[in-house]
Scaffold this motif. Structure first.
Motif, short mmCIF file in Angstrom:
data_model
loop_
_atom_site.label_atom_id
_atom_site.label_comp_id
_atom_site.label_asym_id
_atom_site.label_seq_id
_atom_site.Cartn_x
_atom_site.Cartn_y
_atom_site.Cartn_z
N GLU A 20 0.85 -1.19 0.00
CA GLU A 20 0.00 0.00 0.00
C GLU A 20 0.88 1.24 0.00
O GLU A 20 1.91 1.26 0.66
CB GLU A 20 -0.89 0.03 1.24
N LEU A 21 0.46 2.27 -0.72
CA LEU A 21 1.15 3.54 -0.74
C LEU A 21 0.36 4.51 0.14
O LEU A 21 -0.82 4.73 -0.10
CB LEU A 21 1.25 4.10 -2.16
N VAL A 22 1.02 5.05 1.17
CA VAL A 22 0.38 5.97 2.10
C VAL A 22 1.09 7.32 1.99
O VAL A 22 2.29 7.40 2.21
CB VAL A 22 0.47 5.45 3.56
N GLY A 23 0.36 8.35 1.64
CA GLY A 23 0.94 9.68 1.52
C GLY A 23 0.25 10.48 0.44
O GLY A 23 -0.25 9.90 -0.54
N VAL A 24 0.25 11.78 0.58
CA VAL A 24 -0.39 12.65 -0.40
C VAL A 24 0.45 12.65 -1.68
O VAL A 24 1.64 12.92 -1.65
CB VAL A 24 -0.52 14.08 0.15
N SER A 53 -5.62 -0.22 -7.73
CA SER A 53 -5.92 1.20 -7.58
C SER A 53 -4.59 1.95 -7.59
O SER A 53 -3.53 1.34 -7.64
CB SER A 53 -6.69 1.46 -6.27
N ALA A 54 -4.66 3.27 -7.53
CA ALA A 54 -3.43 4.08 -7.61
C ALA A 54 -2.55 3.94 -6.37
O ALA A 54 -1.38 4.28 -6.41
CB ALA A 54 -3.80 5.54 -7.82
N THR A 55 -3.11 3.43 -5.27
CA THR A 55 -2.33 3.31 -4.04
C THR A 55 -2.13 1.86 -3.62
O THR A 55 -1.72 1.60 -2.49
CB THR A 55 -3.02 4.07 -2.89
N GLU A 56 -2.40 0.91 -4.49
CA GLU A 56 -2.20 -0.50 -4.18
C GLU A 56 -1.33 -1.16 -5.24
O GLU A 56 -1.46 -0.87 -6.43
CB GLU A 56 -3.54 -1.25 -4.14
N ARG A 71 9.26 -1.69 -1.69
CA ARG A 71 9.10 -1.05 -0.39
C ARG A 71 10.34 -0.22 -0.02
O ARG A 71 10.24 0.81 0.62
CB ARG A 71 8.86 -2.12 0.68
N GLY A 72 11.50 -0.67 -0.47
CA GLY A 72 12.75 0.02 -0.15
C GLY A 72 12.89 1.38 -0.79
O GLY A 72 13.72 2.19 -0.35
N TYR A 73 12.11 1.69 -1.82
CA TYR A 73 12.19 3.01 -2.44
C TYR A 73 11.73 4.12 -1.50
O TYR A 73 12.22 5.24 -1.56
CB TYR A 73 11.37 3.06 -3.74
N ARG A 74 10.76 3.82 -0.63
CA ARG A 74 10.29 4.80 0.37
C ARG A 74 9.68 4.01 1.52
O ARG A 74 8.50 3.71 1.52
CB ARG A 74 9.26 5.74 -0.25
N LYS A 75 10.52 3.63 2.49
CA LYS A 75 10.04 2.88 3.64
C LYS A 75 9.12 3.75 4.48
O LYS A 75 9.30 4.96 4.54
CB LYS A 75 11.22 2.40 4.49
N PRO A 76 8.14 3.16 5.16
CA PRO A 76 7.23 3.96 5.98
C PRO A 76 7.96 4.61 7.15
O PRO A 76 8.77 3.98 7.81
CB PRO A 76 6.19 2.95 6.48
N GLY A 99 3.54 7.88 9.10
CA GLY A 99 3.25 6.60 8.47
C GLY A 99 3.32 6.64 6.96
O GLY A 99 2.86 5.72 6.29
N LYS A 100 3.91 7.71 6.39
CA LYS A 100 3.98 7.85 4.94
C LYS A 100 5.03 6.90 4.38
O LYS A 100 6.07 6.67 4.98
CB LYS A 100 4.35 9.29 4.57
N GLY A 101 4.74 6.35 3.20
CA GLY A 101 5.69 5.49 2.52
C GLY A 101 5.00 4.29 1.91
O GLY A 101 3.77 4.22 1.83
N VAL A 102 5.80 3.32 1.47
CA VAL A 102 5.29 2.08 0.89
C VAL A 102 5.35 1.03 1.98
O VAL A 102 6.41 0.75 2.52
CB VAL A 102 6.13 1.64 -0.32
N LYS A 103 4.19 0.44 2.31
CA LYS A 103 4.15 -0.56 3.37
C LYS A 103 3.42 -1.80 2.88
O LYS A 103 2.63 -1.75 1.93
CB LYS A 103 3.48 0.00 4.63
#
Length: 175
Positions: A86-90, A125-128, A147-152, A157-161
Protein backbone atom coordinates in the motif's frame (compact mmCIF):
# COMPACT_ATOMS: atom_id res chain seq x y z
CA UNK A 1 14.90 -35.97 12.58
CA UNK A 2 13.55 -32.42 12.74
CA UNK A 3 9.85 -31.72 13.32
CA UNK A 4 9.53 -29.89 10.02
CA UNK A 5 11.12 -32.71 8.03
CA UNK A 6 8.79 -35.33 9.54
CA UNK A 7 5.67 -33.67 8.08
CA UNK A 8 4.77 -35.10 4.66
CA UNK A 9 3.95 -32.78 1.74
CA UNK A 10 0.57 -33.36 0.09
CA UNK A 11 0.81 -33.06 -3.69
CA UNK A 12 -2.28 -31.40 -5.20
CA UNK A 13 -3.75 -32.51 -8.51
CA UNK A 14 -1.87 -31.18 -11.52
CA UNK A 15 1.51 -31.04 -9.75
CA UNK A 16 4.21 -33.40 -11.03
CA UNK A 17 7.44 -33.91 -9.12
CA UNK A 18 10.59 -35.44 -10.59
CA UNK A 19 13.33 -36.55 -8.17
CA UNK A 20 16.80 -37.10 -9.59
CA UNK A 21 20.15 -37.68 -7.85
CA UNK A 22 20.99 -34.01 -7.33
CA UNK A 23 17.88 -32.17 -8.55
CA UNK A 24 14.20 -31.84 -7.62
CA UNK A 25 11.87 -30.53 -10.34
CA UNK A 26 8.29 -29.47 -9.56
CA UNK A 27 5.93 -28.80 -12.47
CA UNK A 28 2.45 -27.30 -12.22
CA UNK A 29 -0.06 -24.93 -13.76
CA UNK A 30 1.85 -21.77 -12.75
CA UNK A 31 5.27 -22.94 -13.99
CA UNK A 32 8.27 -25.17 -13.34
CA UNK A 33 10.78 -24.83 -10.50
CA UNK A 34 13.98 -26.71 -9.69
CA UNK A 35 16.01 -27.10 -6.49
CA UNK A 36 19.38 -28.75 -5.82
CA UNK A 37 19.25 -31.77 -3.48
CA UNK A 38 22.09 -32.86 -1.17
CA UNK A 39 23.18 -36.48 -1.60
CA UNK A 40 22.44 -37.62 1.98
CA UNK A 41 18.75 -36.61 1.95
CA UNK A 42 16.24 -39.23 0.75
CA UNK A 43 12.88 -38.30 -0.81
CA UNK A 44 10.13 -40.89 -1.20
CA UNK A 45 6.90 -40.33 -3.09
CA UNK A 46 4.00 -42.38 -1.71
CA UNK A 47 1.10 -41.70 -4.08
CA UNK A 48 0.01 -38.11 -3.39
CA UNK A 49 2.49 -37.42 -0.55
CA UNK A 50 6.20 -36.71 -0.40
CA UNK A 51 8.29 -37.81 2.62
CA UNK A 52 11.81 -36.64 3.54
CA UNK A 53 14.39 -38.58 5.59
CA UNK A 54 18.13 -38.70 6.27
CA UNK A 55 20.58 -41.16 7.81
CA UNK A 56 23.25 -38.58 8.63
CA UNK A 57 22.61 -36.68 11.90
CA UNK A 58 24.58 -33.69 10.57
CA UNK A 59 21.97 -33.25 7.83
CA UNK A 60 18.90 -33.06 10.12
CA UNK A 61 18.48 -29.27 9.96
CA UNK A 62 19.16 -29.26 6.21
CA UNK A 63 16.43 -31.88 5.73
CA UNK A 64 13.85 -29.61 7.38
CA UNK A 65 15.03 -26.65 5.32
CA UNK A 66 14.79 -28.62 2.07
CA UNK A 67 11.30 -29.85 3.02
CA UNK A 68 10.14 -26.25 3.62
CA UNK A 69 11.62 -25.10 0.28
CA UNK A 70 9.97 -27.96 -1.65
CA UNK A 71 6.62 -27.30 0.10
CA UNK A 72 6.86 -23.64 -0.98
CA UNK A 73 7.65 -24.77 -4.53
CA UNK A 74 4.60 -27.09 -4.59
CA UNK A 75 2.30 -24.31 -3.37
CA UNK A 76 3.89 -21.84 -5.80
CA UNK A 77 3.35 -23.94 -8.94
CA UNK A 78 -0.21 -24.86 -7.92
CA UNK A 79 -1.66 -21.70 -6.28
CA UNK A 80 1.09 -19.08 -6.56
CA UNK A 81 2.35 -16.53 -4.03
CA UNK A 82 1.07 -12.99 -3.54
CA UNK A 83 2.33 -9.92 -1.65
CA UNK A 84 0.25 -6.74 -1.36
CA UNK A 85 1.73 -3.27 -0.87
CA UNK A 86 0.00 0.00 0.00
CA UNK A 87 1.15 3.54 -0.74
CA UNK A 88 0.38 5.97 2.10
CA UNK A 89 0.94 9.68 1.52
CA UNK A 90 -0.39 12.65 -0.40
CA UNK A 91 0.49 12.31 -4.08
CA UNK A 92 1.96 8.81 -3.77
CA UNK A 93 0.81 6.78 -6.81
CA UNK A 94 1.66 3.63 -8.71
CA UNK A 95 0.75 2.75 -12.30
CA UNK A 96 1.81 0.08 -14.75
CA UNK A 97 3.44 1.18 -18.03
CA UNK A 98 3.70 -2.03 -20.05
CA UNK A 99 5.92 -4.31 -17.95
CA UNK A 100 7.35 -1.44 -15.89
CA UNK A 101 5.94 -0.09 -12.63
CA UNK A 102 5.88 3.72 -12.48
CA UNK A 103 6.07 5.00 -8.88
CA UNK A 104 5.51 8.60 -7.76
CA UNK A 105 6.78 8.68 -4.18
CA UNK A 106 7.38 12.37 -3.46
CA UNK A 107 10.78 12.56 -5.14
CA UNK A 108 11.59 15.06 -7.88
CA UNK A 109 11.52 12.23 -10.43
CA UNK A 110 9.33 9.18 -11.04
CA UNK A 111 10.79 5.74 -10.29
CA UNK A 112 10.56 3.08 -13.02
CA UNK A 113 10.81 -0.49 -11.71
CA UNK A 114 11.17 -3.17 -14.39
CA UNK A 115 9.38 -6.42 -13.61
CA UNK A 116 11.64 -9.50 -13.52
CA UNK A 117 10.73 -12.71 -15.36
CA UNK A 118 8.28 -14.94 -13.50
CA UNK A 119 6.71 -12.05 -11.59
CA UNK A 120 3.42 -10.27 -12.31
CA UNK A 121 2.76 -6.82 -10.84
CA UNK A 122 -0.75 -5.36 -10.84
CA UNK A 123 -2.12 -2.03 -9.59
CA UNK A 124 -5.84 -2.43 -8.74
CA UNK A 125 -5.92 1.20 -7.58
CA UNK A 126 -3.43 4.08 -7.61
CA UNK A 127 -2.33 3.31 -4.04
CA UNK A 128 -2.20 -0.50 -4.18
CA UNK A 129 0.41 -2.83 -5.68
CA UNK A 130 -0.01 -6.62 -5.92
CA UNK A 131 3.09 -8.74 -6.63
CA UNK A 132 2.37 -12.35 -7.68
CA UNK A 133 4.48 -15.26 -8.87
CA UNK A 134 5.36 -18.94 -8.37
CA UNK A 135 8.69 -18.39 -6.54
CA UNK A 136 8.10 -17.29 -2.92
CA UNK A 137 11.65 -15.96 -2.53
CA UNK A 138 11.46 -13.88 -5.71
CA UNK A 139 8.00 -12.47 -4.85
CA UNK A 140 9.28 -11.39 -1.43
CA UNK A 141 12.45 -9.91 -2.90
CA UNK A 142 10.56 -7.83 -5.49
CA UNK A 143 8.10 -6.59 -2.85
CA UNK A 144 11.01 -5.64 -0.56
CA UNK A 145 12.73 -3.73 -3.38
CA UNK A 146 9.57 -1.74 -4.11
CA UNK A 147 9.10 -1.05 -0.39
CA UNK A 148 12.75 0.02 -0.15
CA UNK A 149 12.19 3.01 -2.44
CA UNK A 150 10.29 4.80 0.37
CA UNK A 151 10.04 2.88 3.64
CA UNK A 152 7.23 3.96 5.98
CA UNK A 153 8.32 6.58 8.47
CA UNK A 154 7.15 6.41 12.11
CA UNK A 155 5.73 9.95 12.52
CA UNK A 156 3.00 10.13 9.87
CA UNK A 157 3.25 6.60 8.47
CA UNK A 158 3.98 7.85 4.94
CA UNK A 159 5.69 5.49 2.52
CA UNK A 160 5.29 2.08 0.89
CA UNK A 161 4.15 -0.56 3.37
CA UNK A 162 2.98 -4.15 3.25
CA UNK A 163 -0.81 -4.43 3.57
CA UNK A 164 -0.53 -6.48 6.77
CA UNK A 165 2.28 -4.36 8.27
CA UNK A 166 1.61 -2.33 11.40
CA UNK A 167 3.56 0.93 11.65
CA UNK A 168 4.30 1.84 15.26
CA UNK A 169 3.87 5.60 15.49
CA UNK A 170 6.10 7.98 17.43
CA UNK A 171 4.96 11.15 19.06
CA UNK A 172 6.38 14.37 17.59
CA UNK A 173 8.55 16.76 19.60
CA UNK A 174 6.70 19.05 21.97
CA UNK A 175 7.52 22.71 22.43
Amino acid sequence: MSRVAKKPIALPKGVDIKIEDELITVKGAKGTMTQAKPANIVLKQDGETLVFSTENQDQVALTGTLRAIVANMVKGVSEGWERKLELVGVGYRAAMQGKDLNLSLGYSHPILFSTPDGITIATPSATEIVVTGADKQLVGEVAAKIRGYRKPEPYKGKGVKYSDEVIIRKEAKKA
